[in-house]
Scaffold this motif. Structure first.
Motif, PDB file in Angstrom:
ATOM      1  N   MET A  56       0.829  -1.203   0.000  1.00  0.00           N
ATOM      2  CA  MET A  56       0.000   0.000   0.000  1.00  0.00           C
ATOM      3  C   MET A  56       0.869   1.261   0.000  1.00  0.00           C
ATOM      4  N   SER A  85      -4.029   2.834  -4.396  1.00  0.00           N
ATOM      5  CA  SER A  85      -3.395   1.941  -3.423  1.00  0.00           C
ATOM      6  C   SER A  85      -4.406   0.989  -2.796  1.00  0.00           C
ATOM      7  N   LEU A  86      -5.437   1.523  -2.164  1.00  0.00           N
ATOM      8  CA  LEU A  86      -6.411   0.662  -1.484  1.00  0.00           C
ATOM      9  C   LEU A  86      -7.147  -0.251  -2.460  1.00  0.00           C
ATOM     10  N   CYS A  89      -4.354  -2.390  -4.890  1.00  0.00           N
ATOM     11  CA  CYS A  89      -3.567  -3.323  -4.070  1.00  0.00           C
ATOM     12  C   CYS A  89      -4.449  -4.426  -3.493  1.00  0.00           C
ATOM     13  N   VAL A 125      -0.802   4.030   3.951  1.00  0.00           N
ATOM     14  CA  VAL A 125      -1.328   4.781   2.802  1.00  0.00           C
ATOM     15  C   VAL A 125      -1.032   6.266   2.960  1.00  0.00           C
TER      16      VAL A 125
END
Length: 218
Positions: A56, A85-86, A89, A125
């Motif tokens: 992340m 990212s969230l 990923c 993050v």
């Protein structure tokens, strides 16, 4: 054409990253099985909760830095970094290994860290977003490094999820694991770090600059 070229450019590095991850996992499996077979699952699960948050962090850094270098809009950059990212990923580390396990005939357990351990994931993050803003104006190499680290860490996270939450006896199907994990790593990582920021840049001129930057990085 550009997306296809980017995927082919990243394929060898992704294969090597996944293969290296499998080698590391092989040593872990051998060492654990020599003592207790259950250690494979427990150890892999603990390590997954190290590599997944790190994934992340690097993803947020790479996505934010790539976008921020070409369009200076704070809120938009943050939204892109968070989703890149969230969302991506989670797709790479959890959903695709989960589906891969089912395709390999294993009953997998679904474990979504951002839901079950938000206090573990969100700090990574946030730090990744901050580093992305800092890196982008100073060095072009920052995006290259963060993307490379992203791919390596993603390889380990995807493999560890697969072993932790269902496919404990992975060695016997190692060839298929390699193929599935290469796809699970390459497609989301390229989407998050390259395609996603490119599609969301507003100005055509900025998109042209980003394409030129990609060409220089090859």
């Amino acid at each position: 054409m550009e997306l296809r070229d980017e995927l082919f450019e990243h394929l060898p590095f992704t294969v090597f990253s996944v293969a290296a991850g499998m080698a590391v996992l092989g040593f872990m499996t051998y060492g654990a099985m020599a003592k207790d077979r259950e250690l494979v699952e427990r150890g892999s699960r603990s390590l997954f909760h190290v590599f997944h948050p790190l994934h992340m962090l690097f993803s947020a850094t790479a996505t934010t830095a790539m976008f921020w270098r070409h369009e200076r809009r704070w809120l938009k950059a943050i939204v892109i970094g968070v989703i890149g990212s969230l969302g991506v990923c989670g797709l790479s580390d959890i959903f695709l290994p989960y589906v891969s396990g089912f395709l390999l005939g294993v009953r997998m357990q679904l474990h979504v860290c951002i839901i079950e351990h938000p206090q573990l994931i969100l700090p990574y993050v946030l730090v990744g977003l901050a580093v992305g803003f800092i890196l982008s104006p100073t060095t072009r190499k920052g995006t290259i490094f963060s993307h490379s680290a992203h791919v390596v860490v993603s390889s380990m996270a995807s493999l560890l999820y697969l072993v932790s939450y269902g496919l404990h006896d992975w060695v016997s199907v190692g060839g298929l694991v390699l193929i599935y994990m290469v796809l699970a790593v390459m497609l989301p990582c390229c989407t998050s770090d390259i395609v996603f920021p490119l599609l969301l840049i507003s100005e055509p001129a900025d998109k042209a600059k980003m394409r030129a930057a990609f060409s220089e990085q090859r």
